[in-house]
Design a protein around this motif. Structure first.
Motif, PDB file in Angstrom:
ATOM      1  N   TYR A   1      21.826  -1.934  -4.774  1.00 49.37           N
ATOM      2  CA  TYR A   1      21.653  -0.530  -5.542  1.00 49.37           C
ATOM      3  C   TYR A   1      22.783  -0.572  -6.608  1.00 49.37           C
ATOM      4  O   TYR A   1      22.857  -0.149  -7.588  1.00 49.37           O
ATOM      5  CB  TYR A   1      21.568   0.659  -4.646  1.00 49.37           C
ATOM      6  N   ARG A   2      23.944  -0.860  -5.913  1.00 49.20           N
ATOM      7  CA  ARG A   2      25.293  -0.863  -6.606  1.00 49.20           C
ATOM      8  C   ARG A   2      25.222  -1.752  -7.860  1.00 49.20           C
ATOM      9  O   ARG A   2      25.619  -1.421  -8.846  1.00 49.20           O
ATOM     10  CB  ARG A   2      26.457  -1.237  -5.791  1.00 49.20           C
ATOM     11  N   GLN A   3      24.454  -2.793  -7.543  1.00 49.05           N
ATOM     12  CA  GLN A   3      24.528  -3.944  -8.629  1.00 49.05           C
ATOM     13  C   GLN A   3      23.635  -3.537  -9.763  1.00 49.05           C
ATOM     14  O   GLN A   3      24.189  -3.804 -10.828  1.00 49.05           O
ATOM     15  CB  GLN A   3      24.127  -5.377  -7.930  1.00 49.05           C
ATOM     16  N   VAL A   4      22.541  -2.785  -9.648  1.00 49.01           N
ATOM     17  CA  VAL A   4      21.572  -2.716 -10.825  1.00 49.01           C
ATOM     18  C   VAL A   4      22.029  -1.392 -11.233  1.00 49.01           C
ATOM     19  O   VAL A   4      21.207  -1.139 -12.305  1.00 49.01           O
ATOM     20  CB  VAL A   4      20.205  -2.864 -10.179  1.00 49.01           C
ATOM     21  N   HIS A   5      22.562  -0.415 -10.755  1.00 44.70           N
ATOM     22  CA  HIS A   5      22.869   0.832 -11.287  1.00 44.70           C
ATOM     23  C   HIS A   5      24.444   0.670 -11.593  1.00 44.70           C
ATOM     24  O   HIS A   5      25.308   1.063 -10.548  1.00 44.70           O
ATOM     25  CB  HIS A   5      22.573   2.132 -10.297  1.00 44.70           C
ATOM     26  N   THR A   6      24.803   0.552 -12.816  1.00 44.14           N
ATOM     27  CA  THR A   6      26.273   0.331 -13.155  1.00 44.14           C
ATOM     28  C   THR A   6      27.018   1.466 -13.667  1.00 44.14           C
ATOM     29  O   THR A   6      28.177   1.458 -13.761  1.00 44.14           O
ATOM     30  CB  THR A   6      26.260  -0.824 -14.362  1.00 44.14           C
ATOM     31  N   SER A   7      26.377   2.605 -14.293  1.00 46.30           N
ATOM     32  CA  SER A   7      26.957   3.511 -14.883  1.00 46.30           C
ATOM     33  C   SER A   7      25.901   4.913 -14.916  1.00 46.30           C
ATOM     34  O   SER A   7      24.668   4.756 -14.775  1.00 46.30           O
ATOM     35  CB  SER A   7      27.610   3.745 -16.186  1.00 46.30           C
ATOM     36  N   GLY A   8      26.382   6.180 -14.960  1.00 46.45           N
ATOM     37  CA  GLY A   8      25.750   7.402 -14.808  1.00 46.45           C
ATOM     38  C   GLY A   8      25.686   7.827 -13.521  1.00 46.45           C
ATOM     39  O   GLY A   8      26.056   7.328 -12.541  1.00 46.45           O
ATOM     40  N   ALA A   9      24.968   9.116 -13.400  1.00 45.36           N
ATOM     41  CA  ALA A   9      24.687   9.790 -12.115  1.00 45.36           C
ATOM     42  C   ALA A   9      24.128   9.045 -11.083  1.00 45.36           C
ATOM     43  O   ALA A   9      24.133   9.373  -9.680  1.00 45.36           O
ATOM     44  CB  ALA A   9      24.221  11.123 -12.410  1.00 45.36           C
ATOM     45  N   LYS A  10      23.349   8.294 -11.509  1.00 42.91           N
ATOM     46  CA  LYS A  10      22.419   7.353 -10.559  1.00 42.91           C
ATOM     47  C   LYS A  10      23.020   6.484  -9.883  1.00 42.91           C
ATOM     48  O   LYS A  10      22.667   5.697  -8.919  1.00 42.91           O
ATOM     49  CB  LYS A  10      21.396   6.697 -11.246  1.00 42.91           C
ATOM     50  N   THR A  11      24.104   6.232 -10.185  1.00 40.51           N
ATOM     51  CA  THR A  11      25.419   5.140  -9.333  1.00 40.51           C
ATOM     52  C   THR A  11      25.300   5.840  -8.052  1.00 40.51           C
ATOM     53  O   THR A  11      25.665   4.925  -6.962  1.00 40.51           O
ATOM     54  CB  THR A  11      26.593   4.988 -10.127  1.00 40.51           C
ATOM     55  N   ASN A  12      25.375   7.011  -7.816  1.00 38.24           N
ATOM     56  CA  ASN A  12      25.498   7.703  -6.273  1.00 38.24           C
ATOM     57  C   ASN A  12      24.315   7.691  -5.607  1.00 38.24           C
ATOM     58  O   ASN A  12      23.307   8.415  -5.620  1.00 38.24           O
ATOM     59  CB  ASN A  12      25.776   9.271  -6.760  1.00 38.24           C
ATOM     60  N   TYR A  13      24.227   6.641  -4.740  1.00 37.79           N
ATOM     61  CA  TYR A  13      23.057   6.379  -3.834  1.00 37.79           C
ATOM     62  C   TYR A  13      22.871   7.476  -3.057  1.00 37.79           C
ATOM     63  O   TYR A  13      21.819   7.863  -2.864  1.00 37.79           O
ATOM     64  CB  TYR A  13      23.776   5.034  -2.946  1.00 37.79           C
TER      65      TYR A  13
END
Length: 467
Positions: free
Chosen positions: A205-217
């Motif tokens: 999840y961390r690797q594929v979401h690199t910026s924006g609010a969606k980085t917050n798992y």
């Protein structure tokens, strides 16, 4: 009920189960058949019982898994397939998700957010196809008015009365909200709130979401808690299969479902099972790191069907027509038809340079309906449960003992008849009339009696007949 503020996926037992499964011999037939026998009791199976099924390699035992899934699907859902269409109102997004064409830094996508007049025009086009329920979708950034833009869009869709029809239920797939914002969404009279975790594997999840609010798992993971705390008791979850090992995500999904059932007394109303498809401007989506084979994909659907028998499984038009046909019997209960994944795609045209992903099934709704009817299924456009308050725990109280067929089967017949009378091609109408007759003949006496009365009312000109 207050939202849980600290729920997280515990990877330790999942990784231990996967390691044990990889180290052990293929599961024995006696063990597998014991699990499948339990599944046929229609009460679900545990995560521990899922592990041997994920590791099946014996073709005979895989066939028995599929047979059990078909048994459960038929017992719970019969021959109904709920039909919907996505309505993309915007492809603006503030997130950078490596697999998605809508990602913020993608310069190959033409950005567009529909205004309310354009949303009304799209709605009229969907009504002209024959749709009664839609899934409103937007990238995770809204123009000018923020959440009010989405609420206005919902109001617009509901306000359109066109020709012989209207959209009777709007489901929503948008970014996670606060409890207070979810309460506003509920006030807009949505049906189901849907959100995908994409992958439950923390590092992936961390690797594929690199910026924006969606980085917050955790903010995303706990969105369903907040939605249910706000009173939205029909929620949908999903995994984008191909990001991480599908076995990990399947076990993590079961952990999430277990948390929801323990906290709120009810799990998700639906589970979506998309696989990664090519997306404009995303080389990652073309070669996903954990691509799921067709055989494994069938296993995913079958395992979910027997593990959570009363939860709807959604198959989108990401998959081609052949795969969609195969998974109807294995567990799928809801499908999209005649879909477009770009804003404005119904009134204008499908455009790859504005779409979220590539479609696998490009057929019109009429063509999908014909195919479904030929296979012996009934396309259902029903929205009765939402409007009569049969949602959340109330729905499950009827569904678990099998009583939901008393309502859903007649509603499926009447709404399909409405489609046939108002929108179908002559070929689809002929096939559909035969399918309805066979469907009603196969019912128990009470729902069959209701169905005949309701279908006759529709044929005589009455609309929106449901119970």
């Amino acid at each position: 009920m207050t939202a849980s503020s600290n729920f997280d996926i515990d990877e330790t037992p999942i990784l231990a189960s996967l390691a044990a499964g990889a180290a052990s011999a293929a599961p024995g037939s006696a063990q597998v058949r014991e699990i499948l026998a339990k599944a046929r009791e229609l009460k679900g199976i545990s995560a521990d019982e899922i592990v041997p099924l994920m590791n099946l390699r014996d073709p005979e035992l895989i066939d028995e898994l599929f047979a059990s899934a078909r048994f459960v699907k038929d017992a719970i859902y019969g021959k109904r397939l709920v039909i919907f269409a996505p309505l993309y109102v915007s492809n603006l997004c503030a997130n950078e998700c490596s697999y998605c064409a809508f990602r913020k830094r993608n310069k190959e996508v033409v950005r567009r957010a529909l205004d309310q007049d354009e949303i009304a025009r799209e709605t009229r086009m969907l009504i002209d196809q024959g749709h009664k329920r839609i899934l409103l979708v937007a990238g995770e950034s809204y123009p000018t008015r923020g959440l009010d833009y989405i609420l206005d869009a919902i109001d617009t869709v509901y306000s359109v009365k066109h020709g012989k029809g209207e959209i009777r239920r709007v489901n929503v797939n948008i970014a996670p909200l606060s409890v207070e914002e979810f309460a506003r969404l509920k006030e807009a009279k949505i049906g189901t709130y849907q959100i995908f975790q994409e992958t439950y594997h923390h590092e992936t999840y961390r690797q594929v979401h690199t910026s924006g609010a969606k980085t917050n798992y955790q903010w995303r993971l706990q969105a369903i808690d907040r939605a249910m705390s706000a009173g939205i008791d029909d929620c949908g979850v999903g995994v984008l299969f191909g990001l991480a090992d599908w076995r990990f995500d399947l076990l993590a999904l079961m952990q999430h479902i277990g948390h929801l059932e323990a906290t709120f007394g009810v799990g998700p109303h639906t589970i979506s099972v998309p696989r990664i498809e090519p997306a404009t401007g995303s080389s990652f989506a073309t070669l996903p790191p954990h691509a799921v084979s067709d055989e494994d994909f069938r296993k995913i659907v079958a395992i979910l069907r027997i593990a959570v028998p009363y939860t709807g499984i959604i198959m989108s038009t990401r998959e081609n027509a052949e795969m969609r046909r195969e998974t109807f019997a294995l567990g799928v209960s809801q499908i999209s038809g005649g879909s477009r994944t770009n804003p404005g795609g119904y009134a204008e045209a499908a455009r790859e340079d504005m779409s979220q992903f590539s479609l696998g099934d490009h057929r019109t709704l009429d063509e999908v309906v014909q195919d479904v009817a030929r296979l012996g299924y009934i396309p259902s456009f029903c929205t009765g449960c939402y409007r009569l308050g049969r949602t959340g725990a109330d729905f499950m109280d009827i569904a678990r003992p099998g009583e939901i067929k008393q309502h859903c089967d007649p509603n499926a017949a009447s709404t399909f008849q409405e489609y046939l009378s108002d929108y179908a091609s002559p070929e689809a109408r002929a096939l559909g009339e035969q399918a309805i007759a066979a469907f009603i003949d196969g019912m128990e006496p009470t729902p069959a009696r209701y169905s005949r009365v309701m279908v006759d009312k529709v044929r005589q000109g009455k609309r929106d007949v449901y119970r």
